[in-house]
Write a protein that holds these residues in place. Structure first.
Motif, short mmCIF file in Angstrom:
data_model
loop_
_atom_site.label_atom_id
_atom_site.label_comp_id
_atom_site.label_asym_id
_atom_site.label_seq_id
_atom_site.Cartn_x
_atom_site.Cartn_y
_atom_site.Cartn_z
N ASP A 179 18.31 -0.22 -51.03
CA ASP A 179 17.61 -1.48 -51.26
C ASP A 179 17.49 -2.31 -49.99
O ASP A 179 16.65 -3.20 -49.91
CB ASP A 179 18.33 -2.29 -52.34
CG ASP A 179 18.26 -1.61 -53.71
OD1 ASP A 179 17.17 -1.11 -54.05
OD2 ASP A 179 19.28 -1.58 -54.40
N THR A 180 18.35 -2.05 -49.00
CA THR A 180 18.35 -2.79 -47.74
C THR A 180 18.44 -1.79 -46.59
O THR A 180 18.75 -0.61 -46.79
CB THR A 180 19.54 -3.76 -47.65
OG1 THR A 180 20.75 -2.99 -47.58
CG2 THR A 180 19.58 -4.68 -48.87
N LEU A 181 18.19 -2.28 -45.39
CA LEU A 181 18.33 -1.41 -44.22
C LEU A 181 19.76 -0.88 -44.08
O LEU A 181 19.97 0.28 -43.70
CB LEU A 181 17.95 -2.18 -42.95
CG LEU A 181 16.45 -2.36 -42.68
CD1 LEU A 181 16.25 -3.27 -41.47
CD2 LEU A 181 15.80 -1.02 -42.43
N GLU A 182 20.72 -1.73 -44.40
CA GLU A 182 22.12 -1.31 -44.29
C GLU A 182 22.43 -0.15 -45.24
O GLU A 182 23.29 0.69 -44.97
CB GLU A 182 23.06 -2.48 -44.59
CG GLU A 182 23.06 -3.59 -43.54
CD GLU A 182 21.79 -4.44 -43.55
OE1 GLU A 182 21.09 -4.46 -44.59
OE2 GLU A 182 21.49 -5.06 -42.52
N ASP A 183 21.70 -0.10 -46.36
CA ASP A 183 21.93 0.96 -47.34
C ASP A 183 21.51 2.34 -46.82
O ASP A 183 21.85 3.37 -47.41
CB ASP A 183 21.16 0.68 -48.63
CG ASP A 183 21.72 -0.51 -49.40
OD1 ASP A 183 22.86 -0.90 -49.13
OD2 ASP A 183 20.98 -1.06 -50.24
N LEU A 184 20.74 2.37 -45.72
CA LEU A 184 20.32 3.66 -45.16
C LEU A 184 21.47 4.42 -44.51
O LEU A 184 21.36 5.64 -44.29
CB LEU A 184 19.20 3.45 -44.13
CG LEU A 184 17.85 2.97 -44.68
CD1 LEU A 184 16.89 2.67 -43.53
CD2 LEU A 184 17.24 4.02 -45.62
N GLU A 185 22.53 3.70 -44.18
CA GLU A 185 23.69 4.38 -43.60
C GLU A 185 24.21 5.44 -44.55
O GLU A 185 24.35 5.22 -45.75
CB GLU A 185 24.81 3.36 -43.31
CG GLU A 185 24.47 2.33 -42.24
CD GLU A 185 24.30 2.97 -40.86
OE1 GLU A 185 24.86 4.06 -40.63
OE2 GLU A 185 23.59 2.37 -40.03
N GLY A 186 24.49 6.61 -44.01
CA GLY A 186 25.03 7.69 -44.83
C GLY A 186 23.98 8.56 -45.48
O GLY A 186 24.32 9.56 -46.12
#
Length: 301
Positions: A179-186
């Motif tokens: 849902d956010t750019l940070e959620d792309l981690e992993g």
């Protein structure tokens, strides 16, 4: 051969970079090209190309002759094409290159209709993602996607190219929907390896640019291949809609992070700047631009 034919042959030698390459492009023997160049120089009383066993280059007289001859040939072509009593007749061989997936997926119908309209026209088409030197390899026209770097080419926009960041429903169910750019981690990424960057650029509603580095699980030089792997659940991909539009329409791929916009690119018709653009090329460029335009059919998914 007449003087105009010898002028055209000389221009081809210069632009091809060698007698050997010019002979290949003209489909005649190297010895014939060498002989005609020698006869031209003897007739003019001046050496145009300095030739050694390793290289050849224009002399000062050759540079001046090349510029003057180019102007003459363009003027002759223009006069011939605009002769008022001549019916429009598109003929000759149109040698063109285009990106592999774009050519296979979207140029088939274009070439079919254009060939039917102009039955005397022949085509020599190269569908490849490699960056071809149009002058060296004797191409009249190229379709290129993205920012243009080479100032020796002219370009005309043909279509807007939009991209989607997407993944399969199975992958998102298994790994979670960001849902956010940070959620792309992993998350796993599938990357087009001929691109010029290893990061994703996303633009928010205020026009601010955000970047996320991709540590790609799989890199490939073909977008259709990456799209198929995304459908099979191997990761998130950033793909042009002209490649993925059918899979997006069927729900096999799902767009994510839709509050952001990806940069919009252009498809261009590209051709050498100092050459006269033939009628067959001009009509095809207009034909393609009219068919695709700023809102091409593949964005209606």
């Amino acid at each position: 051969m007449g003087q105009l034919e010898d002028m055209a042959m000389f221009v081809r030698i210069v632009e091809a970079g060698s007698i050997t390459k010019a002979a290949e492009q003209l489909n005649i023997a190297k010895s014939a090209v060498s002989r005609r160049l020698k006869e031209l120089e003897e007739r003019l009383g001046s050496q145009l190309i300095s030739r050694t066993t390793r290289q050849s280059k224009l002399t000062q007289a050759g540079e001046q002759y090349y510029q003057q001859v180019n102007n003459i040939l363009r003027a002759v072509d223009a006069v011939n094409e605009h002769a008022t009593d001549a019916p429009m007749r598109i003929e000759g061989t149109l040698k063109m290159t285009a990106p592999l997936s774009f050519g296979l997926m979207h140029l088939n119908d274009v070439i079919d209709k254009y060939a039917n309209q102009h039955p005397n026209l022949r085509f020599d088409l190269d569908f490849s993602d490699r960056r071809i030197d149009l002058i060296e390899e004797g191409y009249e026209l190229a379709i290129r996607i993205g920012e243009l770097q080479d100032s020796s080419y002219q370009a005309k926009p043909l279509a807007r190219i939009r991209c989607a960041i997407c993944a399969s429903p199975d992958y998102l169910k298994r790994m979670g929907t960001p849902d956010t750019l940070e959620d792309l981690e992993g998350h796993e990424f599938l990357q087009y390896s001929l691109g010029q960057t290893n990061s994703i650029e996303l633009i928010d509603a205020q026009g601010k640019k955000h970047y996320h580095a991709m540590n790609a699980k799989i890199k490939a030089t073909n977008g259709e291949f990456l799209t198929d792997l995304a459908v099979k659940g191997h990761g998130i991909t950033i793909i042009p809609t002209f490649i993925a539009y059918k899979k997006l329409a069927r729900g096999e791929l799902v767009p994510i992070l839709q509050q952001y916009q990806l940069p919009i690119l252009n498809a261009y018709a590209v051709y050498p700047k100092n050459r006269f653009l033939s009628q067959r090329c001009r009509y095809l460029i207009d034909f393609i631009a009219e068919r695709f335009g700023d809102h091409p059919y593949w964005d209606d998914f």
